[in-house]
Design a protein around this motif. Structure first.
Motif, PDB file in Angstrom:
ATOM      1  N   VAL A  27      13.836 -23.760   7.560  1.00  0.00           N
ATOM      2  CA  VAL A  27      14.977 -24.057   6.679  1.00  0.00           C
ATOM      3  C   VAL A  27      15.506 -25.474   6.877  1.00  0.00           C
ATOM      4  CG1 VAL A  27      17.411 -23.507   6.285  1.00  0.00           C
ATOM      5  CG2 VAL A  27      15.698 -21.705   6.175  1.00  0.00           C
ATOM      6  N   PRO A  28      15.735 -25.923   8.125  1.00  0.00           N
ATOM      7  CA  PRO A  28      16.255 -27.295   8.277  1.00  0.00           C
ATOM      8  C   PRO A  28      15.268 -28.366   7.813  1.00  0.00           C
ATOM      9  CG  PRO A  28      15.672 -26.368  10.413  1.00  0.00           C
ATOM     10  CD  PRO A  28      15.650 -25.241   9.430  1.00  0.00           C
ATOM     11  N   VAL A  29      13.958 -28.078   7.898  1.00  0.00           N
ATOM     12  CA  VAL A  29      12.971 -29.049   7.418  1.00  0.00           C
ATOM     13  C   VAL A  29      13.052 -29.173   5.911  1.00  0.00           C
ATOM     14  CG1 VAL A  29      10.519 -29.609   7.290  1.00  0.00           C
ATOM     15  CG2 VAL A  29      11.454 -28.608   9.377  1.00  0.00           C
ATOM     16  N   TYR A  30      13.107 -28.034   5.220  1.00  0.00           N
ATOM     17  CA  TYR A  30      13.231 -28.045   3.762  1.00  0.00           C
ATOM     18  C   TYR A  30      14.482 -28.787   3.314  1.00  0.00           C
ATOM     19  CZ  TYR A  30       9.650 -25.219   1.444  1.00  0.00           C
ATOM     20  OH  TYR A  30       8.490 -24.779   0.869  1.00  0.00           O
ATOM     21  N   PHE A  31      15.637 -28.358   3.834  1.00  0.00           N
ATOM     22  CA  PHE A  31      16.898 -28.987   3.449  1.00  0.00           C
ATOM     23  C   PHE A  31      16.945 -30.445   3.892  1.00  0.00           C
ATOM     24  CE2 PHE A  31      19.022 -24.679   3.080  1.00  0.00           C
ATOM     25  CZ  PHE A  31      19.312 -24.821   1.734  1.00  0.00           C
ATOM     26  N   GLY A  32      16.370 -30.729   5.062  1.00  0.00           N
ATOM     27  CA  GLY A  32      16.397 -32.099   5.565  1.00  0.00           C
ATOM     28  C   GLY A  32      15.602 -33.053   4.691  1.00  0.00           C
ATOM     29  N   VAL A  33      14.399 -32.632   4.268  1.00  0.00           N
ATOM     30  CA  VAL A  33      13.593 -33.482   3.386  1.00  0.00           C
ATOM     31  C   VAL A  33      14.319 -33.713   2.068  1.00  0.00           C
ATOM     32  CG1 VAL A  33      11.458 -33.582   2.051  1.00  0.00           C
ATOM     33  CG2 VAL A  33      11.396 -32.835   4.423  1.00  0.00           C
ATOM     34  N   GLY A  34      14.964 -32.661   1.544  1.00  0.00           N
ATOM     35  CA  GLY A  34      15.719 -32.822   0.298  1.00  0.00           C
ATOM     36  C   GLY A  34      16.906 -33.752   0.448  1.00  0.00           C
ATOM     37  N   ALA A  35      17.547 -33.717   1.606  1.00  0.00           N
ATOM     38  CA  ALA A  35      18.737 -34.548   1.820  1.00  0.00           C
ATOM     39  C   ALA A  35      18.388 -36.031   1.939  1.00  0.00           C
ATOM     40  CB  ALA A  35      19.476 -34.086   3.079  1.00  0.00           C
ATOM     41  N   VAL A  36      17.235 -36.334   2.529  1.00  0.00           N
ATOM     42  CA  VAL A  36      16.830 -37.746   2.706  1.00  0.00           C
ATOM     43  C   VAL A  36      15.781 -38.140   1.673  1.00  0.00           C
ATOM     44  CG1 VAL A  36      17.359 -37.675   5.168  1.00  0.00           C
ATOM     45  CG2 VAL A  36      15.020 -37.169   4.391  1.00  0.00           C
ATOM     46  N   ALA A  37      15.751 -37.428   0.554  1.00  0.00           N
ATOM     47  CA  ALA A  37      14.692 -37.624  -0.446  1.00  0.00           C
ATOM     48  C   ALA A  37      14.597 -39.060  -0.934  1.00  0.00           C
ATOM     49  CB  ALA A  37      14.912 -36.676  -1.626  1.00  0.00           C
ATOM     50  N   HIS A  38      15.714 -39.704  -1.215  1.00  0.00           N
ATOM     51  CA  HIS A  38      15.678 -41.047  -1.810  1.00  0.00           C
ATOM     52  C   HIS A  38      15.079 -42.088  -0.871  1.00  0.00           C
ATOM     53  CE1 HIS A  38      18.349 -39.030  -4.666  1.00  0.00           C
ATOM     54  NE2 HIS A  38      18.013 -39.976  -5.506  1.00  0.00           N
ATOM     55  N   PRO A  39      15.567 -42.232   0.368  1.00  0.00           N
ATOM     56  CA  PRO A  39      14.904 -43.202   1.255  1.00  0.00           C
ATOM     57  C   PRO A  39      13.485 -42.777   1.628  1.00  0.00           C
ATOM     58  CG  PRO A  39      16.624 -41.997   2.430  1.00  0.00           C
ATOM     59  CD  PRO A  39      16.777 -41.673   0.989  1.00  0.00           C
ATOM     60  N   PHE A  40      13.245 -41.466   1.735  1.00  0.00           N
ATOM     61  CA  PHE A  40      11.915 -40.974   2.080  1.00  0.00           C
ATOM     62  C   PHE A  40      10.893 -41.336   0.995  1.00  0.00           C
ATOM     63  CE2 PHE A  40       8.780 -37.522   1.576  1.00  0.00           C
ATOM     64  CZ  PHE A  40       8.102 -37.644   2.776  1.00  0.00           C
ATOM     65  N   ILE A  41      11.225 -41.046  -0.253  1.00  0.00           N
ATOM     66  CA  ILE A  41      10.318 -41.346  -1.364  1.00  0.00           C
ATOM     67  C   ILE A  41      10.080 -42.846  -1.477  1.00  0.00           C
ATOM     68  CG2 ILE A  41      10.131 -41.349  -3.888  1.00  0.00           C
ATOM     69  CD1 ILE A  41       9.495 -38.653  -2.768  1.00  0.00           C
ATOM     70  N   GLU A  42      11.145 -43.631  -1.355  1.00  0.00           N
ATOM     71  CA  GLU A  42      11.000 -45.085  -1.471  1.00  0.00           C
ATOM     72  C   GLU A  42      10.127 -45.644  -0.356  1.00  0.00           C
ATOM     73  OE1 GLU A  42      13.729 -49.155  -1.645  1.00  0.00           O
ATOM     74  OE2 GLU A  42      14.689 -47.179  -1.814  1.00  0.00           O
ATOM     75  N   LEU A  43      10.315 -45.137   0.856  1.00  0.00           N
ATOM     76  CA  LEU A  43       9.552 -45.641   1.997  1.00  0.00           C
ATOM     77  C   LEU A  43       8.083 -45.238   1.924  1.00  0.00           C
ATOM     78  CD1 LEU A  43       9.520 -47.026   4.815  1.00  0.00           C
ATOM     79  CD2 LEU A  43      10.024 -44.777   5.800  1.00  0.00           C
ATOM     80  N   VAL A  44       7.816 -43.984   1.581  1.00  0.00           N
ATOM     81  CA  VAL A  44       6.450 -43.466   1.623  1.00  0.00           C
ATOM     82  C   VAL A  44       5.667 -43.800   0.360  1.00  0.00           C
ATOM     83  CG1 VAL A  44       5.053 -41.361   1.799  1.00  0.00           C
ATOM     84  CG2 VAL A  44       7.107 -41.618   3.206  1.00  0.00           C
ATOM     85  N   PHE A  45       6.286 -43.629  -0.804  1.00  0.00           N
ATOM     86  CA  PHE A  45       5.555 -43.759  -2.065  1.00  0.00           C
ATOM     87  C   PHE A  45       5.875 -45.042  -2.842  1.00  0.00           C
ATOM     88  CE2 PHE A  45       5.938 -39.150  -1.271  1.00  0.00           C
ATOM     89  CZ  PHE A  45       4.597 -38.825  -1.228  1.00  0.00           C
ATOM     90  N   GLY A  46       7.040 -45.621  -2.611  1.00  0.00           N
ATOM     91  CA  GLY A  46       7.401 -46.846  -3.312  1.00  0.00           C
ATOM     92  C   GLY A  46       8.535 -46.647  -4.307  1.00  0.00           C
ATOM     93  N   GLU A  47       9.154 -47.737  -4.704  1.00  0.00           N
ATOM     94  CA  GLU A  47      10.342 -47.683  -5.563  1.00  0.00           C
ATOM     95  C   GLU A  47      10.068 -47.076  -6.936  1.00  0.00           C
ATOM     96  OE1 GLU A  47      12.195 -51.463  -5.901  1.00  0.00           O
ATOM     97  OE2 GLU A  47      12.583 -51.687  -3.751  1.00  0.00           O
TER      98      GLU A  47
END
Length: 489
Positions: A294-314
């Motif tokens: 549960v914390p992994v799921y919610f955690g990824v969703g909470a940091v989605a914007h910096p995570f997506i930008e860092l891993v996949f690009g703007e």
């Protein structure tokens, strides 16, 4: 080595290979997302989904029969091999005759060419599966894991190199084909089985009867999990599908690294539990899963914007918004994931199939109803589908084995609540730029640390007793010594 130890060792190597493949595929996926344009990336994802569906008819049924038979029979295995080759060729013909023209007229000439090239994969699998079954029967899982990892690594390198050379969408196709061919060649060379031409077809009915229900189940599973993807691809186009695909990629990796291994263990464990203790066993499994997943799921969703930008690009920023919404599925994933295997472990495969049909109908109906309002509406529909199917699935489970949704909620609500509070706090901090950090890496690190601290603090302050009860379930119970004066058995 005993049969039990061989099985455990084999499971370990299978899980290791799966974890390695997931990490490599995710890295390659992220690199490809940065290099390729949104349109061509989505186009490749659609083509891969089409070939994945066609591949079901090769990968399901026949090899499982070879593995579970009491004795290995080269004649039976040879007949199975030629049946697989016939099915593989039939699938390749289907792809060229149906899928390629449809792709040409509905998408583009490039889409048709990509699907045509991918038709090599079902044929490669047809060549490999009987030899793979032989190695699995010989408990050579370590070797198989190495061959799978070699294929994934070779395919990933080819994809990245060719993408950097400017091959565009073809880079992913080259990598997938190389992966299939490398794994097939290595497995074929190392297997002791060599097919011969078989004129006796008397075993053919056994092959067909065994494979049919497994193919039907896989068919329903595929469409129940891909229903929303199909709706998005058909109605909203390749670019929109690409954004949805990137949003779901993170959770796909989480599922494959957590739920799938745990689900295999759960089936073996639940099948050995007495009926009267089944409820307790299910409570333990869902509680332990909720604590960590549960914390992994919610955690990824909470940091989605910096995570997506860092891993996949703007350019993939729209995917971050979708990822944050999809995180709300966390409680349903924990409570519902084990239900099919729970029913199967109690000898109720028909009821397990009913759960898959519920998934299929609801997961297709809601996105279809909401597709008019765009991608965000479809993603909200996916989340709603998770909660609606949860109610329907537990109605079936309670009727047949007596485990209710109320009991599942009782085992998981504390972790879901802690995860939801963490999700809200971290998401608010990220959206308001609370910390004002100048780099994405620093922002992501601080947000992850903040989330871990909040989640842990809530569990320790508010739910300390229950949390430690669940953690104690992870201990290995030592063997009891026999009473003095009694012989060991």
């Amino acid at each position: 080595m005993s049969l039990k130890n061989k099985s455990i060792t084999g499971a370990f190597f299978n899980l290791s290979a799966n974890g390695f493949a997931q990490v490599i595929n995710f890295v390659v996926y992220a690199i490809m997302a940065r290099i390729l344009g949104v349109e061509e990336f989505g186009l490749v994802a659609i083509c891969l989904m089409v070939v994945e569906f066609c591949n079901l008819f090769v990968t399901v049924g026949i090899s499982q029969n070879l593995i579970q038979r009491e004795k290995w029979d080269d004649q039976f295995a040879s007949l199975s091999f030629w049946v697989l080759m016939g099915v593989s060729v039939a699938i390749a013909i289907f792809i060229f005759a149906i899928a390629v023209p449809v792709a040409w007229y509905t998408y583009s000439e490039l889409a048709a060419q990509l699907i045509a090239a991918l038709s090599i994969i079902p044929i490669a699998n047809g060549f490999r599966l009987v030899h793979k079954a032989r190695l699995e029967r010989d408990f050579r899982n370590k070797a198989l894991a190495a061959y799978d990892m070699a294929g994934v690594l070779a395919g990933g390198i080819v994809s990245v190199v060719t993408a950097l050379q400017g091959f565009g969408a073809w880079a992913i196709i080259f990598g997938k084909v190389v992966q299939a061919v490398v794994s097939t060649v290595l497995t074929w060379v190392q297997s002791s089985f060599r097919p011969v031409w078989v004129t006796d077809r008397s075993d053919l009915p056994e092959i067909i009867v065994f494979a049919k229900p497994l193919i039907a189940t896989s068919f329903v599973n595929f469409f129940s999990t891909k229903a929303s993807n199909i709706v998005i691809a058909f109605f909203l186009g390749a670019s929109t599908f690409a954004y949805a695909s990137v949003a779901r990629q993170g959770f796909s990796v989480i599922n494959n690294l957590t739920f799938q291994p745990l689900n295999r263990i759960a089936l073996a464990g639940l099948s050995r539990v007495e009926t009267l203790r089944l409820n307790h066993a299910f409570s333990r499994i869902t509680g332990m899963t909720a604590l960590f997943v549960v914390p992994v799921y919610f955690g990824v969703g909470a940091v989605a914007h910096p995570f997506i930008e860092l891993v996949f690009g703007e350019k993939w920023e729209p995917s971050a918004h979708l990822l944050s919404i999809l995180a709300l599925l966390a409680p349903t994933q924990v409570m519902a994931y084990y239900l099919p295997n729970l029913l199967i472990s109690q000898g109720k495969p028909n009821q397990a199939f009913t759960l898959n049909m519920i998934n299929l109908v609801v997961n297709l109906a809601l996105p279809l109803m909401l597709v008019y309002w765009g991608l965000t509406a479809v993603v909200i529909g996916i989340v709603l589908s998770g909660y609606i199917t949860l109610l329907m699935k537990f109605a079936v489970v309670k009727k047949h084995i007596g485990i209710s949704l109320r009991e599942a909620i009782a085992n998981t609500w504390r972790f879901s609540l802690a995860g939801l509070v963490m999700y809200g706090a971290v998401l608010y901090s990220e959206r308001t730029d609370l910390f004002g950090l100048s780099t994405i890496i620093a922002e992501l690190a601080v947000l992850v640390a903040m989330g871990a601290l909040i989640y842990s603090a809530i569990l320790l302050v508010c739910f300390r007793k229950h949390t430690f009860t669940v953690l104690r379930e992870l201990r290995v119970t030592p063997k009891m010594k026999p009473p003095e004066g009694k012989a060991k058995t």
